[in-house]
Design an enzyme around this catalytic site. Structure first.
Site, mmCIF file in Angstrom:
data_model
loop_
_atom_site.group_PDB
_atom_site.id
_atom_site.type_symbol
_atom_site.label_atom_id
_atom_site.label_comp_id
_atom_site.label_asym_id
_atom_site.label_seq_id
_atom_site.Cartn_x
_atom_site.Cartn_y
_atom_site.Cartn_z
ATOM 1 C CB CYS A 93 -0.475 0.026 0.811
ATOM 2 S SG CYS A 93 -2.166 0.960 1.180
ATOM 3 C CG HIS A 193 -3.749 -3.705 3.968
ATOM 4 N ND1 HIS A 193 -2.540 -2.836 4.179
ATOM 5 C CD2 HIS A 193 -4.630 -2.499 3.231
ATOM 6 C CE1 HIS A 193 -2.122 -1.911 3.945
ATOM 7 N NE2 HIS A 193 -3.309 -1.411 3.676
HETATM 8 N N1 GLN Z 1 -2.473 6.999 2.711
HETATM 9 C C1 GLN Z 1 -1.937 6.342 1.360
HETATM 10 C C2 GLN Z 1 -3.419 6.233 1.048
HETATM 11 O O1 GLN Z 1 -4.956 6.339 1.004
HETATM 12 C C3 GLN Z 1 -1.899 5.381 1.734
HETATM 13 C C4 GLN Z 1 -2.944 4.433 2.726
HETATM 14 C C5 GLN Z 1 -2.502 2.682 3.503
HETATM 15 O O2 GLN Z 1 -1.310 2.603 3.061
HETATM 16 N N2 GLN Z 1 -3.710 2.047 4.151
HETATM 17 O O3 GLN Z 1 -3.131 5.950 -0.046
#
Ligand code: GLN
Length: 235
Positions: A93, A193
Site C-alpha cells: 500500500c 493488506h
Molecule cells: N495514505 C495512503 C492512501 O490513502 C496509503 C494508505 C495505506 O497504506 N493504508 O493512499
C-alpha cells in the site's frame, strides 16, 4: 547469502497498518518449516537501512508516517541498493507510493519518493476500501490473490513497471486500468493488506525462491491457510 535467511521488516514503527508486519512472520515461518534458519531484523527510524539482508518487507501507513518513512529511506538507501542487487522486496500500500517517483498526499502536496518503482500516485475522488481479489500476471503465480484494500491514492505504472495482477473484485491501483500492484525487478508492491502473505502463500514462496535463488521449494500442507483462502475468496 549467510546461513540464516535475514528478513528485514522495514520501519514497522511508522509503516505497518492492518498487521502488515505479519508478512515478515509468514516468511520466517515458511522458511523454518522447510528447515531453514530465518530471523526478522526490525529496522526502525533509529537505524540506518542495511543493504545486506535477504528479503525486505514494508507495510502501509497514513500520510504523515509515510512522509517520515520516505525521508528515512532517502537518507539511508540500503533498500534501494539491495533491490538493485536482486534482493526481493515486498511493499504494501503506502510503501508502493513511497518507493515510487512521487506521491500526492490527501491535501494535494507532492512528495518526492524513493524512485525504486516507476510509478506515481495521486489521490482519487473515492477511497478504495474493501476486499480485493485478482488474477496474477506475474509468471509463476497460478492462484488468485486475495487481500483487503484501504487507500485513496491511485497509482499509475510507468514503462519500467509491470502490474502484479488484474482485478476481479475491488479497485486495485485505482486509476481505472483494472490493474493491481507493481513488479519491477526483484521488488513487488501490492495494495493488499491481510497480511498479504498470510492469505497468499504462493506470493510468499515467490519471495523466498528469489531470496534463495531456487526454482522450487518443498510444498507445505497447511489446511488452515487453505481454509482462510476459501473463506476470503468467497466472502
Ligand atoms: N495514505 C495512503 C492512501 O490513502 C496509503 C494508505 C495505506 O497504506 N493504508 O493512499
Amino acid at each position: 547469502m549467510t546461513e540464516t535467511v535475514r528478513i528485514g521488516l522495514v520501519l514497522p514503527d511508522v509503516m505497518g497498518t492492518y498487521g502488515d508486519g505479519g508478512n515478515a512472520v509468514v516468511l520466517r515461518q515458511r522458511l523454518r518449516m522447510r528447515g531453514f534458519d530465518a530471523e526478522i531484523i526490525e529496522i526502525t527510524l533509529n537505524d540506518p537501512v542495511p543493504e545486506s539482508l535477504d528479503i525486505y518487507t514494508l507495510g502501509g501507513a497514513e500520510d504523515s508516517a509515510q512522509r517520515l518513512a520516505t525521508r528515512h529511506l532517502q537518507r539511508y538507501p540500503g533498500l534501494q541498493r539491495a533491490a538493485a542487487g536482486g534482493a526481493p522486496v515486498l511493499a504494501i500500500c503506502a510503501a508502493i507510493q513511497v518507493l515510487g517517483h512521487w506521491y500526492e498526499t490527501s491535501t494535494g502536496e507532492r512528495v518526492d519518493g524513493v524512485g525504486l518503482f516507476d510509478v506515481t500516485t495521486a489521490p482519487q475522488h473515492t477511497r478504495a476500501i474493501g476486499e480485493v481479489s485478482t488474477t496474477p500476471l506475474l509468471p509463476g503465480l497460478t492462484q488468485p490473490l486475495t487481500g483487503f484494500e484501504n487507500h485513496r491514492g491511485g497509482t499509475k505504472l510507468g514503462g519500467d513497471a509491470t502490474p502484479l495482477a488484474r482485478v476481479t473484485r475491488g479497485i486495485g491501483n485505482g486509476v481505472g486500468d483494472g490493474l493491481e500492484g507493481v513488479v519491477q525487478g526483484s521488488a513487488l508492491g501490492t495494495y493488499m493488506h491481510g497480511p498479504a502473505l498470510a492469505r497468499n502463500p504462493e506470493l510468499a514462496d515467490h519471495l523466498i525462491k528469489t531470496a534463495l535463488g531456487v526454482e522450487n521449494l518443498a510444498p507445505l500442507d497447511l489446511p488452515e491457510v487453505d481454509q482462510l483462502r476459501r473463506e476470503r475468496l468467497r466472502a
